[in-house]
Design an enzyme around this catalytic site. Structure first.
Site, PDB file in Angstrom:
ATOM      1  N   ARG A  95       0.763  -1.063   0.020  1.00  0.00           N
ATOM      2  CA  ARG A  95       0.111   0.008   0.210  1.00  0.00           C
ATOM      3  C   ARG A  95       0.887   1.375  -0.072  1.00  0.00           C
ATOM      4  NH1 ARG A  95      -5.219  -0.075   2.482  1.00  0.00           N
ATOM      5  NH2 ARG A  95      -4.846   1.838   3.660  1.00  0.00           N
ATOM      6  N   ARG A 150       9.501   6.315  -2.925  1.00  0.00           N
ATOM      7  CA  ARG A 150       9.828   7.333  -3.992  1.00  0.00           C
ATOM      8  C   ARG A 150      11.419   7.680  -3.849  1.00  0.00           C
ATOM      9  NH1 ARG A 150       5.538  10.509  -2.087  1.00  0.00           N
ATOM     10  NH2 ARG A 150       3.485   9.739  -3.110  1.00  0.00           N
ATOM     11  N   ARG A 180      -8.290  -7.376  13.844  1.00  0.00           N
ATOM     12  CA  ARG A 180      -7.699  -6.448  14.387  1.00  0.00           C
ATOM     13  C   ARG A 180      -8.668  -5.426  15.229  1.00  0.00           C
ATOM     14  NH1 ARG A 180      -3.791  -8.053  17.621  1.00  0.00           N
ATOM     15  NH2 ARG A 180      -2.299  -5.899  17.651  1.00  0.00           N
ATOM     16  N   ARG A 207      -0.094   5.189  16.793  1.00  0.00           N
ATOM     17  CA  ARG A 207      -0.139   6.507  16.279  1.00  0.00           C
ATOM     18  C   ARG A 207      -0.472   7.647  17.287  1.00  0.00           C
ATOM     19  NH1 ARG A 207      -2.995   5.212  10.420  1.00  0.00           N
ATOM     20  NH2 ARG A 207      -4.914   4.184  11.324  1.00  0.00           N
ATOM     21  N   GLU A 227      -3.746   6.041  19.374  1.00  0.00           N
ATOM     22  CA  GLU A 227      -4.447   4.604  18.908  1.00  0.00           C
ATOM     23  C   GLU A 227      -3.787   3.230  19.456  1.00  0.00           C
ATOM     24  OE1 GLU A 227      -5.493   5.160  14.593  1.00  0.00           O
ATOM     25  OE2 GLU A 227      -4.904   3.382  14.362  1.00  0.00           O
ATOM     26  N   TYR A 234      -9.537  -5.493   3.219  1.00  0.00           N
ATOM     27  CA  TYR A 234      -9.063  -4.150   3.556  1.00  0.00           C
ATOM     28  C   TYR A 234      -9.243  -3.217   2.777  1.00  0.00           C
ATOM     29  CZ  TYR A 234      -4.645  -1.738   5.775  1.00  0.00           C
ATOM     30  OH  TYR A 234      -3.922  -0.977   6.407  1.00  0.00           O
ATOM     31  N   ASP A 293     -10.010   0.567   1.171  1.00  0.00           N
ATOM     32  CA  ASP A 293     -10.152   1.875   1.633  1.00  0.00           C
ATOM     33  C   ASP A 293     -11.643   2.606   1.170  1.00  0.00           C
ATOM     34  OD1 ASP A 293      -7.645   2.640   2.609  1.00  0.00           O
ATOM     35  OD2 ASP A 293      -6.546   2.813   0.732  1.00  0.00           O
TER      36      ASP A 293
HETATM   37  P1  FAD Z   1     -17.896   0.325   8.284  1.00  0.00           P
HETATM   38  O1  FAD Z   1     -17.641   1.852   8.312  1.00  0.00           O
HETATM   39  O2  FAD Z   1     -17.326  -0.706   9.277  1.00  0.00           O
HETATM   40  O3  FAD Z   1     -19.581   0.351   8.634  1.00  0.00           O
HETATM   41  C1  FAD Z   1     -20.146  -0.833   8.786  1.00  0.00           C
HETATM   42  C2  FAD Z   1     -21.311  -0.611   9.902  1.00  0.00           C
HETATM   43  O4  FAD Z   1     -22.036  -1.684  10.057  1.00  0.00           O
HETATM   44  C3  FAD Z   1     -20.884   0.079  11.099  1.00  0.00           C
HETATM   45  O5  FAD Z   1     -21.562   1.272  11.394  1.00  0.00           O
HETATM   46  C4  FAD Z   1     -21.476  -0.930  12.179  1.00  0.00           C
HETATM   47  O6  FAD Z   1     -21.910  -0.638  13.252  1.00  0.00           O
HETATM   48  C5  FAD Z   1     -22.611  -1.631  11.443  1.00  0.00           C
HETATM   49  N1  FAD Z   1     -22.983  -2.950  11.735  1.00  0.00           N
HETATM   50  C6  FAD Z   1     -22.124  -4.032  11.953  1.00  0.00           C
HETATM   51  N2  FAD Z   1     -22.946  -5.142  12.362  1.00  0.00           N
HETATM   52  C7  FAD Z   1     -24.180  -4.836  12.831  1.00  0.00           C
HETATM   53  C8  FAD Z   1     -25.219  -5.352  12.952  1.00  0.00           C
HETATM   54  N3  FAD Z   1     -25.242  -6.621  13.664  1.00  0.00           N
HETATM   55  N4  FAD Z   1     -26.475  -4.709  13.365  1.00  0.00           N
HETATM   56  C9  FAD Z   1     -26.596  -3.399  12.840  1.00  0.00           C
HETATM   57  N5  FAD Z   1     -25.352  -2.539  12.148  1.00  0.00           N
HETATM   58  C10 FAD Z   1     -24.162  -3.346  12.225  1.00  0.00           C
HETATM   59  N6  FAD Z   1     -10.086   4.672   4.202  1.00  0.00           N
HETATM   60  C11 FAD Z   1      -9.428   5.531   3.603  1.00  0.00           C
HETATM   61  O7  FAD Z   1      -9.741   5.796   2.510  1.00  0.00           O
HETATM   62  N7  FAD Z   1      -8.585   6.300   4.086  1.00  0.00           N
HETATM   63  C12 FAD Z   1      -8.190   6.413   5.328  1.00  0.00           C
HETATM   64  O8  FAD Z   1      -7.257   7.363   5.743  1.00  0.00           O
HETATM   65  C13 FAD Z   1      -8.449   5.410   6.200  1.00  0.00           C
HETATM   66  N8  FAD Z   1      -8.281   5.259   7.536  1.00  0.00           N
HETATM   67  C14 FAD Z   1      -8.707   4.190   8.371  1.00  0.00           C
HETATM   68  C15 FAD Z   1      -8.132   4.009   9.559  1.00  0.00           C
HETATM   69  C16 FAD Z   1      -8.565   2.972  10.365  1.00  0.00           C
HETATM   70  C17 FAD Z   1      -8.304   3.081  11.597  1.00  0.00           C
HETATM   71  C18 FAD Z   1      -9.731   2.211   9.928  1.00  0.00           C
HETATM   72  C19 FAD Z   1     -10.210   1.008  10.715  1.00  0.00           C
HETATM   73  C20 FAD Z   1     -10.095   2.374   8.489  1.00  0.00           C
HETATM   74  C21 FAD Z   1      -9.641   3.319   7.654  1.00  0.00           C
HETATM   75  N9  FAD Z   1      -9.951   3.531   6.381  1.00  0.00           N
HETATM   76  C22 FAD Z   1      -9.480   4.421   5.475  1.00  0.00           C
HETATM   77  C23 FAD Z   1     -11.029   2.243   5.919  1.00  0.00           C
HETATM   78  C24 FAD Z   1     -12.625   2.982   5.719  1.00  0.00           C
HETATM   79  O9  FAD Z   1     -12.810   3.226   7.271  1.00  0.00           O
HETATM   80  C25 FAD Z   1     -13.373   1.848   5.234  1.00  0.00           C
HETATM   81  O10 FAD Z   1     -12.892   1.762   3.823  1.00  0.00           O
HETATM   82  C26 FAD Z   1     -14.715   2.421   5.287  1.00  0.00           C
HETATM   83  O11 FAD Z   1     -15.045   3.162   6.282  1.00  0.00           O
HETATM   84  C27 FAD Z   1     -15.552   1.173   5.379  1.00  0.00           C
HETATM   85  O12 FAD Z   1     -17.039   1.297   5.206  1.00  0.00           O
HETATM   86  P2  FAD Z   1     -18.067   0.000   5.350  1.00  0.00           P
HETATM   87  O13 FAD Z   1     -19.228   0.553   5.087  1.00  0.00           O
HETATM   88  O14 FAD Z   1     -17.636  -1.080   4.797  1.00  0.00           O
HETATM   89  O15 FAD Z   1     -17.691  -0.292   6.934  1.00  0.00           O
HETATM   90  N1  UDP Z   2       3.370   0.589   8.178  1.00  0.00           N
HETATM   91  C1  UDP Z   2       4.828   0.504   8.739  1.00  0.00           C
HETATM   92  N2  UDP Z   2       4.995   1.731   9.401  1.00  0.00           N
HETATM   93  C2  UDP Z   2       4.449   2.989   9.233  1.00  0.00           C
HETATM   94  C3  UDP Z   2       3.193   2.893   8.374  1.00  0.00           C
HETATM   95  C4  UDP Z   2       2.679   1.667   8.149  1.00  0.00           C
HETATM   96  O1  UDP Z   2       5.249  -0.729   8.911  1.00  0.00           O
HETATM   97  O2  UDP Z   2       4.996   3.906   9.674  1.00  0.00           O
HETATM   98  C5  UDP Z   2       2.762  -0.572   7.765  1.00  0.00           C
HETATM   99  C6  UDP Z   2       2.090  -1.484   8.622  1.00  0.00           C
HETATM  100  O3  UDP Z   2       2.041  -2.842   8.342  1.00  0.00           O
HETATM  101  C7  UDP Z   2       0.596  -1.019   8.254  1.00  0.00           C
HETATM  102  C8  UDP Z   2       0.777  -0.817   6.693  1.00  0.00           C
HETATM  103  O4  UDP Z   2       1.994  -0.498   6.608  1.00  0.00           O
HETATM  104  O5  UDP Z   2      -0.398  -1.897   8.562  1.00  0.00           O
HETATM  105  C9  UDP Z   2       0.196   0.039   5.795  1.00  0.00           C
HETATM  106  O6  UDP Z   2      -0.089   1.312   6.270  1.00  0.00           O
HETATM  107  P1  UDP Z   2      -1.384   2.287   6.211  1.00  0.00           P
HETATM  108  O7  UDP Z   2      -0.753   3.850   6.845  1.00  0.00           O
HETATM  109  O8  UDP Z   2      -1.980   2.174   4.903  1.00  0.00           O
HETATM  110  O9  UDP Z   2      -2.221   1.607   7.315  1.00  0.00           O
HETATM  111  P2  UDP Z   2      -3.700   2.061   8.009  1.00  0.00           P
HETATM  112  O10 UDP Z   2      -3.826   3.487   7.806  1.00  0.00           O
HETATM  113  O11 UDP Z   2      -4.761   1.377   7.005  1.00  0.00           O
HETATM  114  O12 UDP Z   2      -3.680   1.685   9.187  1.00  0.00           O
END
Ligand code: FAD
Ligand code: UDP
Length: 366
Positions: free
Chosen positions: A172, A176, A249, A280, A300, A348, A350
Protein backbone atom coordinates in the site's frame (compact mmCIF):
# COMPACT_ATOMS: atom_id res chain seq x y z
CA UNK A 1 -45.80 -7.05 -0.35
CA UNK A 2 -43.05 -6.10 2.11
CA UNK A 3 -42.76 -2.71 3.75
CA UNK A 4 -39.27 -2.03 2.33
CA UNK A 5 -37.38 -3.08 -0.79
CA UNK A 6 -34.09 -3.10 1.13
CA UNK A 7 -33.13 -3.49 4.75
CA UNK A 8 -29.58 -2.16 4.95
CA UNK A 9 -27.62 -3.43 7.92
CA UNK A 10 -24.89 -0.88 8.64
CA UNK A 11 -24.80 2.85 7.92
CA UNK A 12 -21.11 3.01 6.96
CA UNK A 13 -20.05 4.10 3.49
CA UNK A 14 -21.17 0.88 1.81
CA UNK A 15 -24.64 0.93 3.35
CA UNK A 16 -25.06 4.69 2.87
CA UNK A 17 -24.04 4.64 -0.82
CA UNK A 18 -26.30 1.65 -1.45
CA UNK A 19 -29.23 3.34 0.29
CA UNK A 20 -28.72 6.62 -1.62
CA UNK A 21 -28.54 5.01 -5.04
CA UNK A 22 -31.46 2.67 -4.47
CA UNK A 23 -33.60 5.50 -3.11
CA UNK A 24 -32.74 7.50 -6.23
CA UNK A 25 -34.02 4.53 -8.26
CA UNK A 26 -37.32 4.73 -6.41
CA UNK A 27 -36.72 1.85 -3.97
CA UNK A 28 -37.72 2.10 -0.32
CA UNK A 29 -34.83 1.55 2.09
CA UNK A 30 -34.50 1.18 5.84
CA UNK A 31 -30.97 1.58 7.21
CA UNK A 32 -30.17 0.22 10.66
CA UNK A 33 -26.99 0.47 12.69
CA UNK A 34 -26.11 -1.00 16.04
CA UNK A 35 -24.06 2.05 16.92
CA UNK A 36 -25.80 5.15 18.24
CA UNK A 37 -24.83 7.16 15.17
CA UNK A 38 -24.66 6.71 11.41
CA UNK A 39 -21.47 6.72 9.35
CA UNK A 40 -19.59 3.62 10.44
CA UNK A 41 -15.89 4.18 10.82
CA UNK A 42 -15.79 7.55 9.11
CA UNK A 43 -17.95 9.13 11.82
CA UNK A 44 -16.51 12.20 13.53
CA UNK A 45 -17.60 13.78 16.79
CA UNK A 46 -17.42 17.53 16.88
CA UNK A 47 -15.83 18.44 20.19
CA UNK A 48 -15.39 22.16 20.86
CA UNK A 49 -15.20 22.88 17.13
CA UNK A 50 -12.77 20.09 16.26
CA UNK A 51 -13.93 17.12 14.15
CA UNK A 52 -12.53 14.18 16.08
CA UNK A 53 -12.11 11.09 13.87
CA UNK A 54 -13.60 8.70 16.43
CA UNK A 55 -12.52 5.51 14.67
CA UNK A 56 -9.08 6.44 13.40
CA UNK A 57 -7.69 9.08 11.03
CA UNK A 58 -9.41 9.18 7.62
CA UNK A 59 -8.00 10.82 4.51
CA UNK A 60 -9.96 10.44 1.30
CA UNK A 61 -7.87 9.63 -1.77
CA UNK A 62 -8.63 8.22 -5.20
CA UNK A 63 -7.38 8.18 -8.75
CA UNK A 64 -10.90 7.82 -10.10
CA UNK A 65 -12.43 11.13 -11.15
CA UNK A 66 -15.94 9.63 -11.07
CA UNK A 67 -15.56 8.66 -7.42
CA UNK A 68 -14.06 12.06 -6.58
CA UNK A 69 -16.96 13.83 -8.32
CA UNK A 70 -19.40 11.50 -6.61
CA UNK A 71 -18.27 12.36 -3.06
CA UNK A 72 -17.95 16.04 -3.95
CA UNK A 73 -21.57 16.06 -5.07
CA UNK A 74 -22.59 15.51 -1.43
CA UNK A 75 -20.02 17.74 0.26
CA UNK A 76 -17.15 19.77 -1.13
CA UNK A 77 -13.72 18.47 -0.23
CA UNK A 78 -10.76 20.62 0.72
CA UNK A 79 -7.43 19.56 -0.76
CA UNK A 80 -5.29 17.93 1.88
CA UNK A 81 -1.95 16.20 1.44
CA UNK A 82 -1.34 13.56 4.07
CA UNK A 83 2.29 13.68 5.26
CA UNK A 84 2.61 11.85 8.56
CA UNK A 85 5.88 11.53 10.44
CA UNK A 86 7.44 8.47 12.00
CA UNK A 87 9.01 8.62 15.44
CA UNK A 88 11.66 6.00 16.19
CA UNK A 89 13.57 6.33 19.47
CA UNK A 90 12.66 10.01 19.60
CA UNK A 91 14.00 10.83 16.15
CA UNK A 92 11.57 11.94 13.46
CA UNK A 93 11.55 10.59 9.89
CA UNK A 94 9.39 11.53 6.94
CA UNK A 95 6.88 9.13 5.45
CA UNK A 96 6.19 7.52 3.09
CA UNK A 97 9.64 6.17 2.28
CA UNK A 98 11.22 8.86 0.09
CA UNK A 99 14.44 10.82 -0.36
CA UNK A 100 13.77 12.80 2.84
CA UNK A 101 13.60 9.54 4.82
CA UNK A 102 16.69 8.11 3.15
CA UNK A 103 18.64 11.35 3.76
CA UNK A 104 17.55 11.45 7.42
CA UNK A 105 18.67 7.87 7.93
CA UNK A 106 21.77 7.56 5.78
CA UNK A 107 22.78 11.16 5.10
CA UNK A 108 22.80 10.36 1.36
CA UNK A 109 21.52 13.05 -1.02
CA UNK A 110 21.79 11.23 -4.33
CA UNK A 111 18.84 9.08 -5.51
CA UNK A 112 21.25 6.91 -7.51
CA UNK A 113 23.30 6.14 -4.40
CA UNK A 114 20.15 5.43 -2.39
CA UNK A 115 18.86 2.99 -5.00
CA UNK A 116 22.25 1.30 -5.03
CA UNK A 117 22.26 0.99 -1.22
CA UNK A 118 18.78 -0.53 -1.19
CA UNK A 119 19.70 -2.90 -4.00
CA UNK A 120 22.70 -4.14 -1.99
CA UNK A 121 20.60 -4.67 1.12
CA UNK A 122 18.02 -6.62 -0.87
CA UNK A 123 20.76 -8.75 -2.41
CA UNK A 124 22.23 -9.48 1.05
CA UNK A 125 18.78 -10.59 2.29
CA UNK A 126 19.08 -13.38 -0.28
CA UNK A 127 15.51 -14.19 -1.38
CA UNK A 128 14.23 -14.20 -4.95
CA UNK A 129 10.49 -13.55 -4.71
CA UNK A 130 9.09 -12.04 -1.45
CA UNK A 131 6.82 -14.53 0.31
CA UNK A 132 5.70 -12.49 3.30
CA UNK A 133 5.49 -8.91 4.57
CA UNK A 134 9.05 -8.89 5.93
CA UNK A 135 10.55 -9.95 2.63
CA UNK A 136 8.28 -7.64 0.66
CA UNK A 137 9.29 -4.67 2.84
CA UNK A 138 13.00 -5.44 2.54
CA UNK A 139 12.64 -5.79 -1.22
CA UNK A 140 11.06 -2.31 -1.35
CA UNK A 141 13.29 -0.31 1.03
CA UNK A 142 16.12 -2.51 2.29
CA UNK A 143 16.86 -3.85 5.74
CA UNK A 144 17.66 -0.59 7.62
CA UNK A 145 14.29 1.05 6.92
CA UNK A 146 12.53 -2.23 7.52
CA UNK A 147 14.13 -2.60 10.96
CA UNK A 148 13.40 0.90 12.23
CA UNK A 149 10.22 2.03 10.47
CA UNK A 150 8.32 -1.13 9.55
CA UNK A 151 8.99 -4.19 11.69
CA UNK A 152 7.98 -2.78 15.09
CA UNK A 153 4.98 -0.85 13.79
CA UNK A 154 3.71 -3.78 11.75
CA UNK A 155 4.09 -6.39 14.47
CA UNK A 156 2.21 -4.33 17.05
CA UNK A 157 -0.42 -3.21 14.54
CA UNK A 158 -1.22 -6.75 13.43
CA UNK A 159 -0.23 -8.68 16.59
CA UNK A 160 1.66 -11.12 14.39
CA UNK A 161 5.19 -11.55 13.15
CA UNK A 162 5.94 -9.80 9.85
CA UNK A 163 7.01 -13.15 8.40
CA UNK A 164 3.46 -14.43 9.00
CA UNK A 165 1.70 -11.54 7.25
CA UNK A 166 0.73 -11.17 3.57
CA UNK A 167 2.78 -8.96 1.25
CA UNK A 168 -0.10 -6.77 0.04
CA UNK A 169 -0.32 -4.90 3.37
CA UNK A 170 3.00 -3.14 2.83
CA UNK A 171 2.54 -2.68 -0.91
CA UNK A 172 0.00 0.00 0.00
CA UNK A 173 2.83 2.39 0.81
CA UNK A 174 4.66 4.35 -1.90
CA UNK A 175 8.46 4.29 -2.18
CA UNK A 176 9.88 7.30 -4.00
CA UNK A 177 13.29 8.48 -5.01
CA UNK A 178 12.21 12.12 -4.93
CA UNK A 179 11.87 14.51 -1.98
CA UNK A 180 8.10 14.12 -1.71
CA UNK A 181 6.27 13.39 1.57
CA UNK A 182 2.83 12.78 0.05
CA UNK A 183 1.62 9.49 1.62
CA UNK A 184 -0.56 8.67 -1.40
CA UNK A 185 0.07 8.49 -5.12
CA UNK A 186 -3.55 9.27 -6.00
CA UNK A 187 -4.53 12.26 -8.10
CA UNK A 188 -7.35 13.39 -5.79
CA UNK A 189 -6.96 13.72 -2.03
CA UNK A 190 -8.90 15.68 0.56
CA UNK A 191 -11.04 16.07 3.66
CA UNK A 192 -14.74 17.00 3.49
CA UNK A 193 -15.31 20.62 4.46
CA UNK A 194 -17.13 20.45 7.79
CA UNK A 195 -16.11 16.83 8.36
CA UNK A 196 -17.07 13.32 7.21
CA UNK A 197 -20.49 13.48 8.85
CA UNK A 198 -21.51 15.91 6.09
CA UNK A 199 -20.79 13.18 3.54
CA UNK A 200 -22.91 10.66 5.43
CA UNK A 201 -25.70 13.20 6.00
CA UNK A 202 -25.72 13.93 2.26
CA UNK A 203 -25.83 10.27 1.34
CA UNK A 204 -28.59 9.45 3.81
CA UNK A 205 -30.71 12.57 3.25
CA UNK A 206 -34.44 11.74 3.48
CA UNK A 207 -33.73 8.03 4.03
CA UNK A 208 -35.09 6.25 7.10
CA UNK A 209 -32.24 5.43 9.50
CA UNK A 210 -32.57 3.69 12.85
CA UNK A 211 -29.50 3.73 15.08
CA UNK A 212 -29.00 1.61 18.18
CA UNK A 213 -30.55 -1.39 16.38
CA UNK A 214 -28.52 -4.61 16.23
CA UNK A 215 -29.64 -6.89 13.41
CA UNK A 216 -28.92 -10.00 15.45
CA UNK A 217 -31.06 -8.93 18.38
CA UNK A 218 -34.17 -9.05 16.21
CA UNK A 219 -33.09 -10.93 13.13
CA UNK A 220 -36.34 -12.65 12.21
CA UNK A 221 -38.57 -9.60 12.58
CA UNK A 222 -36.16 -7.35 10.72
CA UNK A 223 -35.70 -9.86 7.90
CA UNK A 224 -39.46 -9.99 7.35
CA UNK A 225 -39.60 -6.22 6.75
CA UNK A 226 -37.81 -6.15 3.40
CA UNK A 227 -37.56 -8.01 0.09
CA UNK A 228 -33.76 -7.93 0.23
CA UNK A 229 -31.08 -7.39 2.83
CA UNK A 230 -27.84 -5.54 2.31
CA UNK A 231 -25.50 -6.76 5.04
CA UNK A 232 -22.31 -4.84 5.92
CA UNK A 233 -21.50 -6.42 9.29
CA UNK A 234 -19.08 -9.29 10.03
CA UNK A 235 -19.59 -12.20 7.66
CA UNK A 236 -18.78 -14.89 10.25
CA UNK A 237 -21.36 -13.40 12.61
CA UNK A 238 -24.05 -13.57 9.89
CA UNK A 239 -23.53 -17.34 9.77
CA UNK A 240 -23.36 -17.67 13.54
CA UNK A 241 -19.64 -18.52 13.35
CA UNK A 242 -20.47 -21.99 12.03
CA UNK A 243 -17.04 -22.37 10.41
CA UNK A 244 -15.28 -20.63 13.29
CA UNK A 245 -14.28 -17.05 14.03
CA UNK A 246 -12.47 -14.95 11.49
CA UNK A 247 -9.76 -12.90 13.16
CA UNK A 248 -9.83 -9.11 13.14
CA UNK A 249 -7.64 -6.43 14.62
CA UNK A 250 -9.41 -4.10 16.95
CA UNK A 251 -8.35 -0.69 18.23
CA UNK A 252 -8.67 1.24 21.45
CA UNK A 253 -8.59 5.03 21.31
CA UNK A 254 -7.51 7.39 24.09
CA UNK A 255 -8.62 10.94 23.44
CA UNK A 256 -7.12 13.90 25.30
CA UNK A 257 -8.16 17.54 25.30
CA UNK A 258 -5.30 20.02 25.68
CA UNK A 259 -5.37 23.73 26.40
CA UNK A 260 -2.60 24.45 23.92
CA UNK A 261 -3.07 25.38 20.26
CA UNK A 262 -0.66 22.88 18.73
CA UNK A 263 0.67 19.65 20.23
CA UNK A 264 2.70 17.97 17.48
CA UNK A 265 2.47 20.26 14.44
CA UNK A 266 1.14 17.56 12.12
CA UNK A 267 -2.02 15.45 11.85
CA UNK A 268 -0.37 12.07 12.55
CA UNK A 269 2.87 10.78 14.05
CA UNK A 270 3.50 7.03 13.79
CA UNK A 271 5.46 5.39 16.61
CA UNK A 272 7.44 2.61 15.03
CA UNK A 273 9.08 1.04 18.11
CA UNK A 274 7.37 -2.11 19.27
CA UNK A 275 7.83 -1.23 22.96
CA UNK A 276 5.52 1.81 22.66
CA UNK A 277 2.01 0.33 22.94
CA UNK A 278 0.25 2.72 20.59
CA UNK A 279 0.84 2.95 16.83
CA UNK A 280 0.06 6.61 16.25
CA UNK A 281 -0.93 9.93 17.75
CA UNK A 282 -3.54 11.86 15.82
CA UNK A 283 -4.00 15.61 16.22
CA UNK A 284 -7.37 16.14 14.57
CA UNK A 285 -7.35 19.91 14.08
CA UNK A 286 -4.51 19.64 11.54
CA UNK A 287 -6.81 17.85 9.07
CA UNK A 288 -8.78 21.07 8.75
CA UNK A 289 -6.15 23.74 9.51
CA UNK A 290 -8.17 24.88 12.53
CA UNK A 291 -7.03 28.04 14.30
CA UNK A 292 -8.58 27.19 17.69
CA UNK A 293 -6.48 27.84 20.77
CA UNK A 294 -7.11 24.28 22.06
CA UNK A 295 -6.40 20.88 20.58
CA UNK A 296 -7.46 17.24 20.86
CA UNK A 297 -5.08 14.35 20.38
CA UNK A 298 -5.81 10.63 20.18
CA UNK A 299 -3.54 7.68 20.83
CA UNK A 300 -4.42 4.55 18.83
CA UNK A 301 -3.73 1.21 20.55
CA UNK A 302 -4.06 -1.96 18.46
CA UNK A 303 -5.50 -5.09 20.05
CA UNK A 304 -6.91 -8.48 18.99
CA UNK A 305 -10.65 -8.46 18.35
CA UNK A 306 -12.75 -10.27 20.94
CA UNK A 307 -16.50 -10.20 21.55
CA UNK A 308 -17.53 -6.81 22.88
CA UNK A 309 -14.88 -4.88 20.94
CA UNK A 310 -15.13 -3.37 17.44
CA UNK A 311 -13.72 -5.22 14.44
CA UNK A 312 -11.61 -2.83 12.34
CA UNK A 313 -9.08 -4.66 10.19
CA UNK A 314 -9.60 -8.05 8.52
CA UNK A 315 -6.50 -10.22 8.73
CA UNK A 316 -6.20 -11.71 5.28
CA UNK A 317 -3.56 -14.33 6.05
CA UNK A 318 -3.77 -17.96 4.92
CA UNK A 319 -5.48 -19.16 8.09
CA UNK A 320 -8.33 -16.64 7.82
CA UNK A 321 -8.64 -16.75 4.05
CA UNK A 322 -9.29 -20.46 4.31
CA UNK A 323 -12.19 -19.87 6.71
CA UNK A 324 -13.42 -17.01 4.54
CA UNK A 325 -13.64 -19.25 1.49
CA UNK A 326 -16.08 -21.51 3.35
CA UNK A 327 -18.31 -18.59 4.29
CA UNK A 328 -18.16 -17.32 0.72
CA UNK A 329 -19.57 -20.65 -0.46
CA UNK A 330 -22.64 -19.94 1.69
CA UNK A 331 -22.85 -16.42 0.29
CA UNK A 332 -23.17 -17.87 -3.22
CA UNK A 333 -26.33 -19.71 -2.14
CA UNK A 334 -28.07 -16.52 -0.94
CA UNK A 335 -30.67 -15.04 -3.26
CA UNK A 336 -31.88 -12.10 -1.22
CA UNK A 337 -28.85 -10.99 0.73
CA UNK A 338 -26.11 -8.74 -0.61
CA UNK A 339 -22.84 -8.73 1.32
CA UNK A 340 -20.72 -5.60 1.01
CA UNK A 341 -18.00 -3.55 2.67
CA UNK A 342 -14.97 -4.15 4.83
CA UNK A 343 -16.53 -6.56 7.30
CA UNK A 344 -18.93 -8.53 5.10
CA UNK A 345 -16.38 -9.03 2.32
CA UNK A 346 -13.53 -9.29 4.86
CA UNK A 347 -11.38 -7.00 2.72
CA UNK A 348 -8.89 -4.26 3.62
CA UNK A 349 -10.86 -1.65 1.63
CA UNK A 350 -10.18 2.07 1.60
CA UNK A 351 -13.11 4.48 1.37
CA UNK A 352 -12.94 5.03 -2.39
CA UNK A 353 -12.86 1.25 -2.92
CA UNK A 354 -15.91 0.68 -0.73
CA UNK A 355 -17.84 3.33 -2.64
CA UNK A 356 -16.74 1.86 -5.98
CA UNK A 357 -17.77 -1.64 -4.95
CA UNK A 358 -21.22 -0.46 -3.79
CA UNK A 359 -21.73 1.40 -7.08
CA UNK A 360 -20.78 -1.69 -9.09
CA UNK A 361 -23.25 -3.80 -7.13
CA UNK A 362 -26.00 -1.23 -7.69
CA UNK A 363 -25.46 -1.43 -11.44
CA UNK A 364 -26.80 -4.97 -11.22
CA UNK A 365 -30.18 -3.57 -10.18
CA UNK A 366 -30.43 -0.94 -12.91
P1 FAD B 1 -18.01 0.34 8.35
O1 FAD B 1 -17.66 1.78 8.28
O2 FAD B 1 -17.31 -0.51 9.35
O3 FAD B 1 -19.58 0.25 8.57
C1 FAD B 1 -20.22 -0.94 8.96
C2 FAD B 1 -21.38 -0.54 9.85
O4 FAD B 1 -22.17 -1.70 10.11
C3 FAD B 1 -20.95 -0.01 11.21
O5 FAD B 1 -21.51 1.26 11.43
C4 FAD B 1 -21.45 -1.05 12.18
O6 FAD B 1 -21.86 -0.50 13.42
C5 FAD B 1 -22.63 -1.64 11.42
N1 FAD B 1 -23.00 -3.00 11.86
C6 FAD B 1 -22.18 -4.06 11.94
N2 FAD B 1 -22.86 -5.12 12.41
C7 FAD B 1 -24.14 -4.71 12.62
C8 FAD B 1 -25.30 -5.35 13.13
N3 FAD B 1 -25.28 -6.63 13.54
N4 FAD B 1 -26.44 -4.63 13.20
C9 FAD B 1 -26.48 -3.34 12.84
N5 FAD B 1 -25.37 -2.67 12.36
C10 FAD B 1 -24.23 -3.36 12.27
N6 FAD B 1 -9.91 4.56 4.27
C11 FAD B 1 -9.41 5.56 3.49
O7 FAD B 1 -9.77 5.66 2.31
N7 FAD B 1 -8.51 6.47 4.00
C12 FAD B 1 -8.08 6.42 5.29
O8 FAD B 1 -7.28 7.25 5.72
C13 FAD B 1 -8.58 5.37 6.12
N8 FAD B 1 -8.17 5.26 7.41
C14 FAD B 1 -8.67 4.24 8.19
C15 FAD B 1 -8.24 4.17 9.51
C16 FAD B 1 -8.73 3.15 10.33
C17 FAD B 1 -8.26 3.04 11.76
C18 FAD B 1 -9.66 2.20 9.81
C19 FAD B 1 -10.18 1.10 10.68
C20 FAD B 1 -10.10 2.29 8.50
C21 FAD B 1 -9.60 3.31 7.67
N9 FAD B 1 -10.03 3.44 6.35
C22 FAD B 1 -9.52 4.45 5.55
C23 FAD B 1 -11.03 2.51 5.77
C24 FAD B 1 -12.46 3.02 5.88
O9 FAD B 1 -12.81 3.20 7.23
C25 FAD B 1 -13.38 1.98 5.26
O10 FAD B 1 -13.04 1.73 3.92
C26 FAD B 1 -14.87 2.34 5.27
O11 FAD B 1 -15.24 3.12 6.36
C27 FAD B 1 -15.63 1.03 5.29
O12 FAD B 1 -17.03 1.25 5.18
P2 FAD B 1 -18.00 0.02 5.45
O13 FAD B 1 -19.38 0.53 5.20
O14 FAD B 1 -17.54 -1.15 4.69
O15 FAD B 1 -17.78 -0.39 6.97
N1 UDP C 1 3.46 0.60 8.13
C1 UDP C 1 4.66 0.55 8.80
N2 UDP C 1 5.16 1.70 9.33
C2 UDP C 1 4.52 2.89 9.22
C3 UDP C 1 3.30 2.92 8.53
C4 UDP C 1 2.79 1.75 8.00
O1 UDP C 1 5.25 -0.50 8.93
O2 UDP C 1 5.02 3.90 9.75
C5 UDP C 1 2.94 -0.68 7.56
C6 UDP C 1 2.05 -1.43 8.57
O3 UDP C 1 2.19 -2.81 8.35
C7 UDP C 1 0.67 -0.97 8.15
C8 UDP C 1 0.82 -0.94 6.64
O4 UDP C 1 2.15 -0.42 6.43
O5 UDP C 1 -0.32 -1.86 8.58
C9 UDP C 1 -0.17 -0.07 5.91
O6 UDP C 1 -0.07 1.24 6.41
P1 UDP C 1 -1.28 2.26 6.30
O7 UDP C 1 -0.79 3.59 6.78
O8 UDP C 1 -1.86 2.19 4.95
O9 UDP C 1 -2.27 1.65 7.40
P2 UDP C 1 -3.76 2.05 7.85
O10 UDP C 1 -3.90 3.54 7.73
O11 UDP C 1 -4.67 1.28 6.97
O12 UDP C 1 -3.81 1.58 9.27
Amino acid sequence: MKEYDFLIVGSGLYGAVFAREMTNLGKKCLVIDKRLHAGGNIYCENIKGINVHKYGPHIFHTNDKNIWDYVNSFVKFKDFTYSPLANYKDTLYNLPFNMNTFYQLWNIKSPVEVEEKIKNQVKEAGFIRPKNLEEQAISMVGKDIYEILIKGYTEKQWGRKAIDLPTFIIKRLPVRFTYDNNYFNDKYQGIPIGGYNKLIEGLLKDIEVKTGVDFFENRNELTKLATRIVYTGKIDEFYDYKYGHLEYRSLRFEHEFMSIPNYQGVSVVNFTEKSIPYTRIIEHKHFEFSKLSETIVTKEFPQEWKPGTEAYYPINDDYNNKILRKYNELVKEENNVIFGGRLAEYKYYDMHQVIASALVKINMFK
